[in-house]
Design an enzyme around this catalytic site. Structure first.
Site, PDB file in Angstrom:
ATOM      1  N   ILE A  26      45.046   7.918  64.556  1.00  0.00           N
ATOM      2  CA  ILE A  26      45.902   6.779  64.934  1.00  0.00           C
ATOM      3  C   ILE A  26      45.058   5.509  65.044  1.00  0.00           C
ATOM      4  O   ILE A  26      45.443   4.446  64.546  1.00  0.00           O
ATOM      5  CB  ILE A  26      46.636   7.072  66.271  1.00  0.00           C
ATOM      6  CG1 ILE A  26      47.600   8.259  66.094  1.00  0.00           C
ATOM      7  CG2 ILE A  26      47.387   5.838  66.762  1.00  0.00           C
ATOM      8  CD1 ILE A  26      48.293   8.722  67.386  1.00  0.00           C
ATOM      9  N   TYR A 182      46.990  21.192  77.930  1.00  0.00           N
ATOM     10  CA  TYR A 182      47.011  19.816  77.387  1.00  0.00           C
ATOM     11  C   TYR A 182      48.180  19.030  77.972  1.00  0.00           C
ATOM     12  O   TYR A 182      48.003  17.933  78.529  1.00  0.00           O
ATOM     13  CB  TYR A 182      47.109  19.926  75.863  1.00  0.00           C
ATOM     14  CG  TYR A 182      47.432  18.674  75.073  1.00  0.00           C
ATOM     15  CD1 TYR A 182      46.484  17.665  74.894  1.00  0.00           C
ATOM     16  CD2 TYR A 182      48.670  18.530  74.442  1.00  0.00           C
ATOM     17  CE1 TYR A 182      46.775  16.553  74.121  1.00  0.00           C
ATOM     18  CE2 TYR A 182      48.959  17.429  73.659  1.00  0.00           C
ATOM     19  CZ  TYR A 182      48.010  16.431  73.498  1.00  0.00           C
ATOM     20  OH  TYR A 182      48.306  15.338  72.726  1.00  0.00           O
TER      21      TYR A 182
HETATM   22  P1  NAD Z   1      42.297  12.066  66.847  1.00  0.00           P
HETATM   23  O1  NAD Z   1      41.650  13.325  67.296  1.00  0.00           O
HETATM   24  O2  NAD Z   1      42.322  11.778  65.399  1.00  0.00           O
HETATM   25  O3  NAD Z   1      41.662  10.819  67.601  1.00  0.00           O
HETATM   26  C1  NAD Z   1      41.095  10.887  68.884  1.00  0.00           C
HETATM   27  C2  NAD Z   1      39.765  10.161  68.845  1.00  0.00           C
HETATM   28  O4  NAD Z   1      39.210  10.127  70.165  1.00  0.00           O
HETATM   29  C3  NAD Z   1      38.727  10.873  67.953  1.00  0.00           C
HETATM   30  O5  NAD Z   1      38.201   9.987  66.983  1.00  0.00           O
HETATM   31  C4  NAD Z   1      37.652  11.330  68.929  1.00  0.00           C
HETATM   32  O6  NAD Z   1      36.334  11.287  68.385  1.00  0.00           O
HETATM   33  C5  NAD Z   1      37.812  10.313  70.062  1.00  0.00           C
HETATM   34  N1  NAD Z   1      37.297  10.836  71.332  1.00  0.00           N
HETATM   35  C6  NAD Z   1      37.639  11.999  71.938  1.00  0.00           C
HETATM   36  N2  NAD Z   1      36.913  12.161  73.053  1.00  0.00           N
HETATM   37  C7  NAD Z   1      36.091  11.087  73.148  1.00  0.00           C
HETATM   38  C8  NAD Z   1      35.090  10.704  74.083  1.00  0.00           C
HETATM   39  N3  NAD Z   1      34.796  11.471  75.139  1.00  0.00           N
HETATM   40  N4  NAD Z   1      34.460   9.535  73.887  1.00  0.00           N
HETATM   41  C9  NAD Z   1      34.742   8.753  72.820  1.00  0.00           C
HETATM   42  N5  NAD Z   1      35.672   9.073  71.891  1.00  0.00           N
HETATM   43  C10 NAD Z   1      36.335  10.232  72.064  1.00  0.00           C
HETATM   44  O7  NAD Z   1      43.812  12.110  67.417  1.00  0.00           O
HETATM   45  P2  NAD Z   1      45.046  11.133  67.134  1.00  0.00           P
HETATM   46  O8  NAD Z   1      46.080  11.892  66.406  1.00  0.00           O
HETATM   47  O9  NAD Z   1      44.574   9.832  66.591  1.00  0.00           O
HETATM   48  O10 NAD Z   1      45.599  10.955  68.619  1.00  0.00           O
HETATM   49  C11 NAD Z   1      45.292   9.853  69.440  1.00  0.00           C
HETATM   50  C12 NAD Z   1      46.023   9.998  70.771  1.00  0.00           C
HETATM   51  O11 NAD Z   1      47.432  10.175  70.565  1.00  0.00           O
HETATM   52  C13 NAD Z   1      45.566  11.191  71.614  1.00  0.00           C
HETATM   53  O12 NAD Z   1      45.530  10.804  72.966  1.00  0.00           O
HETATM   54  C14 NAD Z   1      46.658  12.227  71.416  1.00  0.00           C
HETATM   55  O13 NAD Z   1      46.779  13.077  72.526  1.00  0.00           O
HETATM   56  C15 NAD Z   1      47.886  11.350  71.231  1.00  0.00           C
HETATM   57  N6  NAD Z   1      48.909  12.034  70.417  1.00  0.00           N
HETATM   58  C16 NAD Z   1      48.901  11.997  69.050  1.00  0.00           C
HETATM   59  C17 NAD Z   1      49.896  12.637  68.325  1.00  0.00           C
HETATM   60  C18 NAD Z   1      49.994  12.570  66.836  1.00  0.00           C
HETATM   61  O14 NAD Z   1      51.063  12.857  66.328  1.00  0.00           O
HETATM   62  N7  NAD Z   1      48.959  12.206  66.094  1.00  0.00           N
HETATM   63  C19 NAD Z   1      50.886  13.367  68.996  1.00  0.00           C
HETATM   64  C20 NAD Z   1      50.851  13.413  70.390  1.00  0.00           C
HETATM   65  C21 NAD Z   1      49.868  12.728  71.092  1.00  0.00           C
END
Ligand code: NAD
Ligand code: UDP
Length: 386
Positions: A26, A182
């Site tokens: 995202i 989660y």
């Molecule tokens: P993603 O895993 O692609 O992105 C998360 C990013 O956070 C990663 O790049 C990771 O390296 C970074 N990260 C994690 N822990 C970290 C830390 N301790 N320090 C620094 N960086 C850190 O996931 P996404 O799909 O982009 O999701 C982003 C957010 O949206 C999350 O909070 C997720 O729970 C929420 N979400 C997404 C979806 C979806 O459909 N994609 C659905 C429900 C919730």
């Protein structure tokens, strides 16, 4: 780019955004649009930068200077507070958010989604900074309808399954079903943010994404991620299609999901960023209620679309059933159905999703094929040769 106005006709002034988790799926789309369509500055925080490399280099890019990458693990880095202080707004995306981790790495999941998010909330609250926090539709857990008898006519009544921010309960399974670690951690951080708003005046917005999908989501195992890794369903099925193997349907693929194209969803986040008066204090569902399918139907549609974009003939038996215990291990459980209520986001931001499931799969699988087909072919021929 010049003369941008908010939904109430007021000019939008350039702001500095501290985006934590900017290097993820995202985050990469959000950064891309912020760079190409606005004059806002992004302090991009993540442990990885591969997905935003194209925005950081070369230095001749038109937005040079408006995006800075900070390789920081927010678990243990004192630079975080300084970045939040420098920004007008913090967007927190950082999380462990792949279901395969929830029951196999529950401690990491809970720490990542609750403990690691705590200082971000605290720094925003103490420094009077606005926060947009990414939660999940999974906080709703199972629908009320899931507990009705299979043949109950009430299962067809939206009152028993539509998920509303201000009315639906959060229904999780027992503690031994660690899948819910989660959802439970995300729920508690939502409650903490809400309480910071109520007691200390934190200006917040909470986003509940409903299965956002598109290019750059997760990884293809063995190509740009671990061979044994299990990403979310789009990447799992893409991987199967790229390798010409049957798509695995967990427990028959009966669960239902609504999928939304990442570019539609990012429009909603933009409206939140640029309309604080309308977005502050709200929790928003962001999904596409018109794109509902069972996981089995998703597998069938992806098989058809992939055949169209790759020119390859689908397998005679395109799917295979697998038990959740075999696929995810002990402690897995599932959300049965996820239809977002769109009333609040419609009323506050006038936002609606646009892209049909077929269209979003066509553009996403075109990207998957173009990006990975050759690398998968080479990896497979190496394995055969060995
Ligand atoms: P993603 O895993 O692609 O992105 C998360 C990013 O956070 C990663 O790049 C990771 O390296 C970074 N990260 C994690 N822990 C970290 C830390 N301790 N320090 C620094 N960086 C850190 O996931 P996404 O799909 O982009 O999701 C982003 C957010 O949206 C999350 O909070 C997720 O729970 C929420 N979400 C997404 C979806 C979806 O459909 N994609 C659905 C429900 C919730
Ligand atoms: N799923 C599946 N096969 C796969 C990967 C996932 O049948 O190869 C199912 C999973 O059990 C769930 C749905 O697809 O019912 C969506 O899974 P995803 O990983 O995208 O996350 P969720 O929507 O559950 O958060």
């Amino acid at each position: 780019m010049a003369g941008r106005v908010d939904l109430d006709g007021n000019p939008i002034n350039p702001m500095t955004i501290c985006m934590i988790g900017a290097g993820g799926f995202i985050g990469s789309h959000l950064c891309e649009k912020l760079m190409s369509e606005t004059l806002h500055t992004v302090l991009a925080v993540d442990v990885y930068s591969d997905k935003i490399k194209h925005l950081l280099e070369p230095t001749s890019l038109p937005w040079n200077g408006r995006i800075q990458f900070h390789r920081i693990n927010i678990k243990n880095d004192s630079r975080l507070e300084g970045l939040i202080k420098m920004a007008d707004l913090t967007v927190n995306l950082a999380a462990i958010c792949t279901p395969a981790d929830y029951n196999t790495r529950p401690l990491d999941t809970i720490y990542s989604n609750f403990i690691d998010a705590l200082p971000v909330v605290k720094y925003c609250s103490e420094n009077g900074k606005r926060l947009i926090h990414f939660s999940t539709c999974e906080v709703y857990g199972k629908t009320i309808g899931a507990f009705l008898p299979e043949d109950s006519p009430l299962r067809q009544d939206p009152a028993y399954f539509v998920l509303s921010e201000d009315a639906s309960p959060c229904i999780f399974g027992p503690i031994e079903k660690q899948r819910w670690s989660y959802a439970c951690a995300k729920q508690l951080i939502e409650r903490l943010i809400y309480a910071e708003g109520a007691e200390n005046g934190l200006e917040f917005t909470i986003v509940r994404p409903f299965n956002w999908i598109g290019p750059r989501m997760d990884f293809i195992p063995g190509i740009d991620g671990p061979s044994e890794g299990v990403p979310r369903v789009l990447a799992c099925f893409s991987n199967n299609l790229l390798r010409h193997e049957p798509l695995k349907l967990v427990d028959g693929g009966h669960s239902q999901r609504t999928f939304i194209y990442i570019k539609d969803a990012i429009e909603a986040v933009f409206l939140m960023i640029e309309n604080p008066a309308r977005a502050n204090g709200h929790i928003f569902n962001v999904g596409n209620p018109n794109n509902e399918v069972t996981v089995k139907q998703l597998a069938e549609m992806m098989t058809q679309v992939y055949s169209k974009v790759s020119g390859e003939t689908p397998l005679e038996t395109p799917t295979v059933d697998v038990s959740s215990k075999e696929f995810y291990g002990e402690g897995y459980d599932d959300s049965d159905k996820r239809i977002p209520d769109m009333t609040i986001i419609n009323r506050q931001l006038g936002w609606n999703p646009k892209t049909s499931l077929w269209d979003l799969l066509e553009s996403t699988l075109t990207y998957q094929h173009r990006t990975y087909a050759e690398a998968v072919k080479q990896a497979m021929s190496k394995t055969t040769a060995n």
